[in-house]
Design an enzyme around this catalytic site. Structure first.
Site, PDB file in Angstrom:
ATOM      1  N   GLY A  20      17.816  -4.324  -1.360  1.00 17.78           N
ATOM      2  CA  GLY A  20      16.583  -3.343  -1.570  1.00 17.78           C
ATOM      3  C   GLY A  20      16.890  -1.876  -1.563  1.00 17.78           C
ATOM      4  O   GLY A  20      18.221  -1.780  -1.435  1.00 17.78           O
ATOM      5  N   ILE A  22      16.187   0.516   0.831  1.00 20.16           N
ATOM      6  CA  ILE A  22      17.183   1.020   1.949  1.00 20.16           C
ATOM      7  C   ILE A  22      18.380   0.196   2.260  1.00 20.16           C
ATOM      8  O   ILE A  22      19.444   0.886   2.530  1.00 20.16           O
ATOM      9  CB  ILE A  22      16.048   0.852   3.162  1.00 20.16           C
ATOM     10  CG1 ILE A  22      15.041   1.760   3.065  1.00 20.16           C
ATOM     11  CG2 ILE A  22      16.875   1.424   4.426  1.00 20.16           C
ATOM     12  CD1 ILE A  22      13.976   1.504   4.091  1.00 20.16           C
ATOM     13  N   LYS A  94       6.763  -5.573   2.929  1.00 20.40           N
ATOM     14  CA  LYS A  94       6.444  -4.124   3.173  1.00 20.40           C
ATOM     15  C   LYS A  94       5.403  -3.389   2.772  1.00 20.40           C
ATOM     16  O   LYS A  94       5.215  -2.167   3.046  1.00 20.40           O
ATOM     17  CB  LYS A  94       7.571  -3.366   3.093  1.00 20.40           C
ATOM     18  CG  LYS A  94       8.083  -3.225   1.521  1.00 20.40           C
ATOM     19  CD  LYS A  94       9.294  -2.194   1.607  1.00 20.40           C
ATOM     20  CE  LYS A  94       9.636  -1.947   0.023  1.00 20.40           C
ATOM     21  NZ  LYS A  94      10.509  -1.013  -0.295  1.00 20.40           N
ATOM     22  N   SER A 134       9.147  -0.007  11.962  1.00 20.79           N
ATOM     23  CA  SER A 134       8.434   1.030  11.114  1.00 20.79           C
ATOM     24  C   SER A 134       7.281   1.776  12.003  1.00 20.79           C
ATOM     25  O   SER A 134       7.004   1.429  13.068  1.00 20.79           O
ATOM     26  CB  SER A 134       7.383   0.123  10.167  1.00 20.79           C
ATOM     27  OG  SER A 134       6.445   0.808   9.657  1.00 20.79           O
ATOM     28  N   ALA A 135       7.175   2.951  11.494  1.00 20.54           N
ATOM     29  CA  ALA A 135       6.133   3.884  12.214  1.00 20.54           C
ATOM     30  C   ALA A 135       4.818   3.304  12.443  1.00 20.54           C
ATOM     31  O   ALA A 135       3.969   3.807  13.225  1.00 20.54           O
ATOM     32  CB  ALA A 135       6.167   5.203  11.795  1.00 20.54           C
ATOM     33  N   THR A 136       4.443   2.274  11.589  1.00 22.53           N
ATOM     34  CA  THR A 136       3.228   1.625  11.643  1.00 22.53           C
ATOM     35  C   THR A 136       2.885   0.978  12.953  1.00 22.53           C
ATOM     36  O   THR A 136       1.586   0.779  12.983  1.00 22.53           O
ATOM     37  CB  THR A 136       2.978   0.658  10.535  1.00 22.53           C
ATOM     38  OG1 THR A 136       4.077  -0.430  10.766  1.00 22.53           O
ATOM     39  CG2 THR A 136       3.290   1.232   9.293  1.00 22.53           C
ATOM     40  N   TYR A 158       0.719  -5.750   7.993  1.00 21.17           N
ATOM     41  CA  TYR A 158       2.196  -5.390   7.999  1.00 21.17           C
ATOM     42  C   TYR A 158       2.704  -4.725   9.284  1.00 21.17           C
ATOM     43  O   TYR A 158       3.799  -5.302   9.933  1.00 21.17           O
ATOM     44  CB  TYR A 158       2.419  -4.353   6.949  1.00 21.17           C
ATOM     45  CG  TYR A 158       3.641  -3.584   7.053  1.00 21.17           C
ATOM     46  CD1 TYR A 158       4.942  -4.313   6.611  1.00 21.17           C
ATOM     47  CD2 TYR A 158       3.733  -2.226   7.217  1.00 21.17           C
ATOM     48  CE1 TYR A 158       6.030  -3.641   6.932  1.00 21.17           C
ATOM     49  CE2 TYR A 158       4.874  -1.694   7.170  1.00 21.17           C
ATOM     50  CZ  TYR A 158       6.180  -2.193   7.096  1.00 21.17           C
ATOM     51  OH  TYR A 158       7.172  -1.591   7.200  1.00 21.17           O
ATOM     52  N   LYS A 162       5.541  -6.282  12.110  1.00 25.16           N
ATOM     53  CA  LYS A 162       6.589  -5.478  12.682  1.00 25.16           C
ATOM     54  C   LYS A 162       6.476  -5.486  14.200  1.00 25.16           C
ATOM     55  O   LYS A 162       7.532  -5.533  15.149  1.00 25.16           O
ATOM     56  CB  LYS A 162       6.786  -4.087  12.325  1.00 25.16           C
ATOM     57  CG  LYS A 162       7.077  -4.030  10.664  1.00 25.16           C
ATOM     58  CD  LYS A 162       8.444  -4.528  10.589  1.00 25.16           C
ATOM     59  CE  LYS A 162       8.822  -4.187   9.065  1.00 25.16           C
ATOM     60  NZ  LYS A 162      10.198  -4.710   8.895  1.00 25.16           N
ATOM     61  N   TYR A 186      11.157   3.696  11.633  1.00 23.80           N
ATOM     62  CA  TYR A 186      11.119   4.773  10.558  1.00 23.80           C
ATOM     63  C   TYR A 186       9.998   5.164   9.627  1.00 23.80           C
ATOM     64  O   TYR A 186       9.031   4.140   9.634  1.00 23.80           O
ATOM     65  CB  TYR A 186      12.463   4.710   9.701  1.00 23.80           C
ATOM     66  CG  TYR A 186      12.752   3.368   9.082  1.00 23.80           C
ATOM     67  CD1 TYR A 186      14.046   2.648   9.782  1.00 23.80           C
ATOM     68  CD2 TYR A 186      12.197   2.818   7.936  1.00 23.80           C
ATOM     69  CE1 TYR A 186      14.242   1.391   9.389  1.00 23.80           C
ATOM     70  CE2 TYR A 186      12.763   1.659   7.561  1.00 23.80           C
ATOM     71  CZ  TYR A 186      13.954   1.283   8.074  1.00 23.80           C
ATOM     72  OH  TYR A 186      14.167  -0.244   7.467  1.00 23.80           O
ATOM     73  N   PHE A 187       9.998   6.272   9.263  1.00 24.34           N
ATOM     74  CA  PHE A 187       9.052   7.185   8.811  1.00 24.34           C
ATOM     75  C   PHE A 187       8.938   6.507   7.100  1.00 24.34           C
ATOM     76  O   PHE A 187       9.050   5.527   6.954  1.00 24.34           O
ATOM     77  CB  PHE A 187       8.697   8.066   9.345  1.00 24.34           C
ATOM     78  CG  PHE A 187       8.095   8.355  10.780  1.00 24.34           C
ATOM     79  CD1 PHE A 187       6.692   8.574  11.124  1.00 24.34           C
ATOM     80  CD2 PHE A 187       8.985   7.809  11.463  1.00 24.34           C
ATOM     81  CE1 PHE A 187       6.564   8.700  12.267  1.00 24.34           C
ATOM     82  CE2 PHE A 187       8.671   7.977  12.712  1.00 24.34           C
ATOM     83  CZ  PHE A 187       7.154   8.244  13.634  1.00 24.34           C
ATOM     84  N   ASN A 208       4.281   2.842  -2.606  1.00 22.21           N
ATOM     85  CA  ASN A 208       4.706   3.888  -1.924  1.00 22.21           C
ATOM     86  C   ASN A 208       4.510   5.227  -2.879  1.00 22.21           C
ATOM     87  O   ASN A 208       4.437   5.002  -4.019  1.00 22.21           O
ATOM     88  CB  ASN A 208       6.167   3.993  -1.711  1.00 22.21           C
ATOM     89  CG  ASN A 208       6.500   2.780  -0.601  1.00 22.21           C
ATOM     90  OD1 ASN A 208       5.550   2.677   0.140  1.00 22.21           O
ATOM     91  ND2 ASN A 208       7.572   2.200  -0.559  1.00 22.21           N
TER      92      ASN A 208
END
Length: 349
Positions: A20, A22, A94, A134-136, A158, A162, A186-187, A208
């Site tokens: 993927g 990242i 994601k 995730s920042a979520t 989502y 996480k 992460y953002f 995104n």
């Protein structure tokens, strides 16, 4: 407490979701630091071509197993064949909007997939895990910038998937302190490798912002739909913290090194500490690409929030990590990738 993060041992690392966006950038960072890597990926939202290009960039052949992390038989074969020291766990769905529409799919893939992975890790006495969070998990924060000790809450399935995984992993460490786990919140990853060989290549319409903008710039999409122009932000559009994917990859390497110090469970924000609005991002990309980006403002998207950016000081102090690449580099590298690969990896598929 400040941890020293010198690389004491070259490790064999299993990277789930390593094909993927990242994941493949992190592979390069790991290989450059003389670690060995093995990749497992089901290729549901990634491409084997990305791995082939990582091999071209690094000159290293990467063992690859096409399998799902829910498939324990395949995972066990990997652990039997390779002496895995640590796992970096990227594999997961994601997209916020998609998670609202398909919550069960997200819980099965993200939560049950992680449980499956950890069960196999336990069986083979591998207790070092870097988790792609995730920042979520901060939900709709009362204030910004966001510290790691902010209360967690979520606004979509989502983010909930996480957060559930984070809590499971903390329980795992409580039950067995041998587990050393880095939870990386992460953002918004952005940009691409300088070579232009690898970058973000979503299936279908991008979820995104930056891939969407760059596909408009290259002529694949007609215009950008901006979700919401009435937020309580300077220009009414959502504000986010965008971090270059190379900086993000380096954060995973720093976290991996930290796990060798047996820190237990550690939590870090990976972001720049600066927020940019959607309209600011459009202007910056227009500058980098010399292309005009047509857009229209439409209704807000379910599950979205007004603003979200990090306080990255904890990672700076305890991981010795800092975001080094700014918005200009993100835009230039994103445009370089998209203009060199207008159809992503598909032209080589």
């Amino acid at each position: 407490m400040i941890y020293q993060t010198g690389n004491e041992k070259n490790m064999m690392i299993l990277v789930t979701g390593g094909a993927g966006y990242i994941g493949c950038h992190t592979l390069i960072t790991l290989i450059e630091d003389n670690h060995q890597v093995v990749v497992v990926d089901n290729l549901s939202n990634s491409s084997k071509t990305a791995l082939e290009r990582v091999e071209k960039i690094t000159g290293i052949s990467i063992p690859f197993i096409q399998a799902d992390v829910l498939d324990q038989a395949s995972l066990k074969k990997i652990f039997e064949e390779f002496d895995i020291d640590a796992v970096i766990h990227f594999a997961g769905l994601k997209a916020v909007g998609e998670s609202v529409e398909q919550p069960l799919r997200y819980y099965e893939n993200n939560v049950m997939g992680t449980i499956s992975l950890c069960q196999v890790m336990s069986e083979f006495h591998c207790y070092n895990l870097v988790f792609s969070s995730s920042a979520t998990v901060y939900g709709d924060p009362e204030s910004v910038p966001i510290n790691e000790n902010f209360p967690t809450s979520v606004t979509n399935p989502y983010g909930r998937s996480k957060l559930i995984v984070e809590e499971i992993l903390q329980d795992l460490n409580q039950a067995n302190p041998k587990w050393n786990i880095a939870l990386l919140r992460y953002f918004n990853p952005a940009g691409a490798h300088k070579s232009g060989l690898i970058g973000e290549d979503p299936n279908g319409i991008p979820n995104n912002l930056l891939p969407y903008i760059s596909q408009v710039a290259v002529g694949k999409l007609e215009k950008l739909s901006v979700f919401g122009g009435d937020y309580n932000t300077p220009d009414g559009t959502g504000v986010r913290d965008y971090i270059h994917v190379i900086d993000l990859a380096k954060g995973h390497l720093k976290a991996l090194n930290l796990l060798q110090k047996a820190p237990g469970v550690v939590v870090f924000n990976l972001g720049t500490g600066t927020g940019y609005s959607v309209l600011e991002m459009i202007k910056q990309f227009e500058r980098a690409s010399s292309k005009q980006i047509p857009y229209e403002i439409i209704a807000r998207r379910p599950g979205d929030i007004a603003e979200c950016w990090a306080n990255p000081k904890k990672a700076q102090q305890q991981l010795d990590w800092n975001a080094e690449l700014g918005l200009e580099e993100m835009m230039q590298d994103q445009w370089n990738w998209q203009s060199c690969n207008p159809d992503g990896y598909r032209k080589d598929a």
